[in-house]
Design an enzyme around this catalytic site. Sequence first.
Site, mmCIF file in Angstrom:
data_model
loop_
_atom_site.group_PDB
_atom_site.id
_atom_site.type_symbol
_atom_site.label_atom_id
_atom_site.label_comp_id
_atom_site.label_asym_id
_atom_site.label_seq_id
_atom_site.Cartn_x
_atom_site.Cartn_y
_atom_site.Cartn_z
ATOM 1 N N HIS A 44 -3.630 1.871 5.389
ATOM 2 C CA HIS A 44 -2.994 3.073 4.873
ATOM 3 C C HIS A 44 -2.522 3.967 6.019
ATOM 4 O O HIS A 44 -3.256 4.220 6.964
ATOM 5 C CB HIS A 44 -3.968 3.845 3.976
ATOM 6 C CG HIS A 44 -4.277 3.138 2.694
ATOM 7 N ND1 HIS A 44 -3.603 3.396 1.520
ATOM 8 C CD2 HIS A 44 -5.191 2.159 2.405
ATOM 9 C CE1 HIS A 44 -4.086 2.618 0.552
ATOM 10 N NE2 HIS A 44 -5.049 1.866 1.073
ATOM 11 N N ASN B 121 3.793 5.023 -2.996
ATOM 12 C CA ASN B 121 3.692 3.565 -3.073
ATOM 13 C C ASN B 121 3.638 3.015 -1.655
ATOM 14 O O ASN B 121 4.014 3.708 -0.694
ATOM 15 C CB ASN B 121 4.869 2.964 -3.851
ATOM 16 C CG ASN B 121 6.135 2.902 -3.020
ATOM 17 O OD1 ASN B 121 6.584 3.927 -2.495
ATOM 18 N ND2 ASN B 121 6.725 1.732 -2.903
#
Length: 333
Positions: free
Chosen positions: A107, A96
């Site tokens: 990311h 998550n």
Amino acid sequence: LQLYILLQYCLKYTHAYFRFLLNIWFAALPTTPAKGKKRGRPPKGEGKEKTEAEESAKKAKRTLNRFNGMSVEEVMARKLPDVITHNLDMLIIGINPGLLSAYKGRHYPNPGNHFWKCLYLSGLTEEQLNHMHDQTLPERYGIGFTNMVERTTPGSKDLSNKEIREGGHQLLEKLQKYRPLIAVFNGKCIYETFCKEIFGVKAKNLEFGLQPYKVPETETVCYLMPSSSPRCAQFPRAQDKVHFFIKLKELRDQMKGVVRTQEIQETNYTFDLTVAKEDAKRLAIKEEQHDPGYEETCACNNSQNSLDQVSDNRWTMQPFADQIPDIRCSNSN
């Protein structure tokens, strides 16, 4: 004698008088401690509570500065969008979004995370990239990103088991929709839950690498690798994890039918004895006459001595070949 006795009495009464004055002075001092201060040890737990409050205040201040004035609650309200499309070679699956990922909208932005370094060291990317390039990876390298659970938390421990189980089914829908070649699970915890929820198998003694199950109704294979987090106890360093990225690259190439070719370039070597001798003279390498005591002090064996002999029964300190400078061509490729 009488004078001595008189002096003794005087000193005795003088000493008693000074003691009397000191007692009066100490009695006049305030008996209560200064305002705001308490005498003796603090009650049990009071000092600990104060320390925890100070640490919480410092931590809150650092968090405030870390997210440019945003509170943790505001950052947790953000979501990290997937970087995903059809026909991907591999889809990297995390547990998550963390606070920093949600704040930056990228990311693996943590500079301590090993993901981007391993991606480059394994040859999956041609240059060292970072989190600012995550949106370009699907087009350039066929790599996408997603998470099992969408909710942002300070750590994966803040997720409930129910959230993770539901996230496994949501991940299955994504995989069936986009059908990447390889579903790459970044960490054992993620795959264990996915394996139990989707395949109905309780994974035990999991080995990293290619897994035996495919995603239902697809040809997508599952690949498990260690978590790229620096907190991964089993593989704490980046160099410990590069091997699994290399094997991932090999699996991708194998599935795509890419044949590894080794380009062999022929190199012509030339040797000019005259030039070699001139270089030997320039480097002041000289042949020496036979020294009877040399063999006794030398560690050379007979076979080596025979190689060092020259035609006129003279030998040198070094073989002649070793005296010639190394003129071999080095291939820059």
